[in-house]
Motif scaffolding. Structure first.
Motif, PDB file in Angstrom:
ATOM      1  N   MET A 110       0.846  -1.197   0.000  1.00 19.88           N
ATOM      2  CA  MET A 110       0.000   0.000   0.000  1.00 19.88           C
ATOM      3  C   MET A 110       0.877   1.242   0.000  1.00 19.88           C
ATOM      4  O   MET A 110       1.933   1.264   0.632  1.00 19.88           O
ATOM      5  N   HIS A 111       0.404   2.269  -0.685  1.00 20.22           N
ATOM      6  CA  HIS A 111       1.100   3.552  -0.707  1.00 20.22           C
ATOM      7  C   HIS A 111       0.336   4.531   0.181  1.00 20.22           C
ATOM      8  O   HIS A 111      -0.874   4.702   0.027  1.00 20.22           O
ATOM      9  N   MET A 112       1.048   5.154   1.099  1.00 19.42           N
ATOM     10  CA  MET A 112       0.410   6.083   2.024  1.00 19.42           C
ATOM     11  C   MET A 112       1.160   7.410   2.050  1.00 19.42           C
ATOM     12  O   MET A 112       2.346   7.478   1.698  1.00 19.42           O
ATOM     13  N   ASP A 113       0.461   8.449   2.460  1.00 19.43           N
ATOM     14  CA  ASP A 113       1.038   9.779   2.589  1.00 19.43           C
ATOM     15  C   ASP A 113       1.329  10.069   4.054  1.00 19.43           C
ATOM     16  O   ASP A 113       0.593   9.623   4.945  1.00 19.43           O
ATOM     17  N   TYR A 114       2.364  10.858   4.305  1.00 16.71           N
ATOM     18  CA  TYR A 114       2.694  11.195   5.689  1.00 16.71           C
ATOM     19  C   TYR A 114       1.587  12.009   6.353  1.00 16.71           C
ATOM     20  O   TYR A 114       1.516  12.077   7.580  1.00 16.71           O
ATOM     21  N   THR A 115       0.730  12.608   5.569  1.00 12.67           N
ATOM     22  CA  THR A 115      -0.361  13.399   6.131  1.00 12.67           C
ATOM     23  C   THR A 115      -1.609  12.559   6.420  1.00 12.67           C
ATOM     24  O   THR A 115      -2.585  13.081   6.945  1.00 12.67           O
ATOM     25  N   ASP A 116      -1.578  11.265   6.079  1.00  8.60           N
ATOM     26  CA  ASP A 116      -2.743  10.404   6.316  1.00  8.60           C
ATOM     27  C   ASP A 116      -2.986  10.220   7.810  1.00  8.60           C
ATOM     28  O   ASP A 116      -2.051   9.964   8.581  1.00  8.60           O
ATOM     29  N   GLY A 117      -4.258  10.339   8.199  1.00  6.05           N
ATOM     30  CA  GLY A 117      -4.661  10.027   9.556  1.00  6.05           C
ATOM     31  C   GLY A 117      -5.283   8.644   9.607  1.00  6.05           C
ATOM     32  O   GLY A 117      -5.285   7.901   8.619  1.00  6.05           O
ATOM     33  N   ILE A 118      -5.845   8.284  10.738  1.00  4.70           N
ATOM     34  CA  ILE A 118      -6.380   6.948  10.938  1.00  4.70           C
ATOM     35  C   ILE A 118      -7.481   6.603   9.937  1.00  4.70           C
ATOM     36  O   ILE A 118      -7.555   5.481   9.449  1.00  4.70           O
ATOM     37  N   PHE A 119      -8.315   7.571   9.583  1.00  5.04           N
ATOM     38  CA  PHE A 119      -9.428   7.261   8.681  1.00  5.04           C
ATOM     39  C   PHE A 119      -8.931   7.005   7.255  1.00  5.04           C
ATOM     40  O   PHE A 119      -9.445   6.128   6.560  1.00  5.04           O
ATOM     41  N   GLU A 120      -7.918   7.755   6.830  1.00  3.02           N
ATOM     42  CA  GLU A 120      -7.336   7.517   5.505  1.00  3.02           C
ATOM     43  C   GLU A 120      -6.615   6.165   5.475  1.00  3.02           C
ATOM     44  O   GLU A 120      -6.696   5.420   4.493  1.00  3.02           O
ATOM     45  N   VAL A 121      -5.896   5.854   6.553  1.00  2.00           N
ATOM     46  CA  VAL A 121      -5.196   4.565   6.624  1.00  2.00           C
ATOM     47  C   VAL A 121      -6.192   3.411   6.594  1.00  2.00           C
ATOM     48  O   VAL A 121      -5.999   2.419   5.887  1.00  2.00           O
ATOM     49  N   GLN A 122      -7.296   3.543   7.348  1.00  7.12           N
ATOM     50  CA  GLN A 122      -8.314   2.488   7.358  1.00  7.12           C
ATOM     51  C   GLN A 122      -8.902   2.282   5.969  1.00  7.12           C
ATOM     52  O   GLN A 122      -9.097   1.139   5.525  1.00  7.12           O
ATOM     53  N   ALA A 123      -9.173   3.365   5.266  1.00  7.17           N
ATOM     54  CA  ALA A 123      -9.746   3.264   3.923  1.00  7.17           C
ATOM     55  C   ALA A 123      -8.783   2.560   2.966  1.00  7.17           C
ATOM     56  O   ALA A 123      -9.194   1.724   2.151  1.00  7.17           O
ATOM     57  N   LYS A 124      -7.494   2.875   3.063  1.00  9.13           N
ATOM     58  CA  LYS A 124      -6.514   2.252   2.185  1.00  9.13           C
ATOM     59  C   LYS A 124      -6.318   0.779   2.531  1.00  9.13           C
ATOM     60  O   LYS A 124      -6.149  -0.066   1.640  1.00  9.13           O
ATOM     61  N   LEU A 125      -6.372   0.447   3.815  1.00  5.41           N
ATOM     62  CA  LEU A 125      -6.298  -0.947   4.233  1.00  5.41           C
ATOM     63  C   LEU A 125      -7.489  -1.739   3.712  1.00  5.41           C
ATOM     64  O   LEU A 125      -7.336  -2.851   3.181  1.00  5.41           O
ATOM     65  N   ASP A 126      -8.681  -1.170   3.859  1.00  7.82           N
ATOM     66  CA  ASP A 126      -9.895  -1.854   3.403  1.00  7.82           C
ATOM     67  C   ASP A 126      -9.843  -2.116   1.899  1.00  7.82           C
ATOM     68  O   ASP A 126     -10.191  -3.209   1.435  1.00  7.82           O
ATOM     69  N   ALA A 127      -9.416  -1.107   1.143  1.00  5.31           N
ATOM     70  CA  ALA A 127      -9.341  -1.253  -0.307  1.00  5.31           C
ATOM     71  C   ALA A 127      -8.296  -2.295  -0.690  1.00  5.31           C
ATOM     72  O   ALA A 127      -8.511  -3.118  -1.597  1.00  5.31           O
TER      73      ALA A 127
END
Length: 279
Positions: A110-127
């Protein structure tokens, strides 16, 4: 020569520059520790969010907290290749996902941004999980492996070639993007299959410097007032680190911050409040 996935770290302390040559392989430089995370603050936060109609998992909290630490402690996202230290251009997280009826599963990143919070991380994990649980070849890693296996002997040659090209910063970005061995963090939720945490080695192939496993909950004794001993239910994290990228005190400080975030997960909502890469 630069790399498609990172830039050379030129301000590393001399001792660490030397260690990159003394400990040539990642398994030479592995340090291991168990980090116990009190489960109640996390579970309480998950219950509160559920009442608001928002789903948050323990896995997402762990990844979000580590991501937040990487945003603050920049050396966590460094790696060593061919005796030189590099800093990744982005944060990526690798994780195995079990397919229905497949005990081995598949792995991508998964690719994540340093500005991601818990809700963005959860969405990327789910996807990520939904995509990789689908039947058939669902990601670039699956497709690459299938092509290599289609020709007898090609895997052996390809691994040798990829390793050689990677060592000399010539591995194409397309291959790096498809490789689960080139990630900032590799994580495995062993608690999901009711297994204890382990210390999973960091692969010599690729660039992964930190591997974390989550295991079954454990009761940790705590000494309270007047010497009374109580127990606290904790989520154990088996952490394996490449010590060439940072000092023990640096890792300790980073994981203390991680524990602080997980003691009050509301701190993980929204982007970081500090200046990125301040340390």
């Amino acid at each position: 020569m630069g790399r498609p996935d990172g830039k050379r770290v030129k301000d590393a302390e001399p001792n660490y520059q030397v260690m990159c040559y003394v400990m040539k392989e990642r398994n030479d430089a592995q340090n291991m520790v168990t980090v116990h995370i009190p489960i109640e603050p996390m579970s309480r936060y998950i219950r509160e969010k559920k009442k608001e109609g928002v789903t948050v998992s323990h896995l997402a909290l762990i990844v979000a907290a580590y991501l937040r630490c990487c945003a603050e402690f920049r050396h966590l996202n460094d790696f060593v290749m061919n005796g030189r230290m590099y800093r990744r251009h982005e944060f990526t997280c690798g994780m195995v996902v079990l397919k229905p009826g497949d005990s081995d599963g598949t792995m991508n990143k998964m690719h994540m941004d340093y500005t991601d919070g818990i809700f963005e991380v959860q969405a990327k994990l789910d996807a990520y999980i939904a995509q990789n649980r689908a039947a058939g070849e669902t990601n670039s890693t699956d497709k690459l492996v299938r092509k290599l296996l289609s020709v007898p002997g090609l895997v052996r040659f390809a691994v040798w070639l990829f390793r050689h090209l990677d060592k000399h910063n010539l591995l194409p970005k397309k291959v790096i993007d498809a490789s689960p061995f080139h990630v900032s963090l590799c994580i495995s939720n062993l608690a999901s299959i009711r297994t204890n945490h382990i210390y999973h080695h960091c692969y010599n192939f690729g660039t992964t410097s930190v591997f974390i496993t989550m295991g079954n909950l454990v009761e940790i004794p705590r000494r309270g007032l007047m010497g009374a001993v109580t127990t606290e239910r904790c989520l154990p994290l088996g952490v394996v680190m490449d010590e060439r990228i940072a000092s023990g005190s640096y890792f300790a400080a980073a994981f203390q911050h991680m524990k602080a975030y997980l003691a009050d997960p509301r701190l993980l909502e929204g982007p970081p409040t500090f200046e990125l890469f301040s340390k």
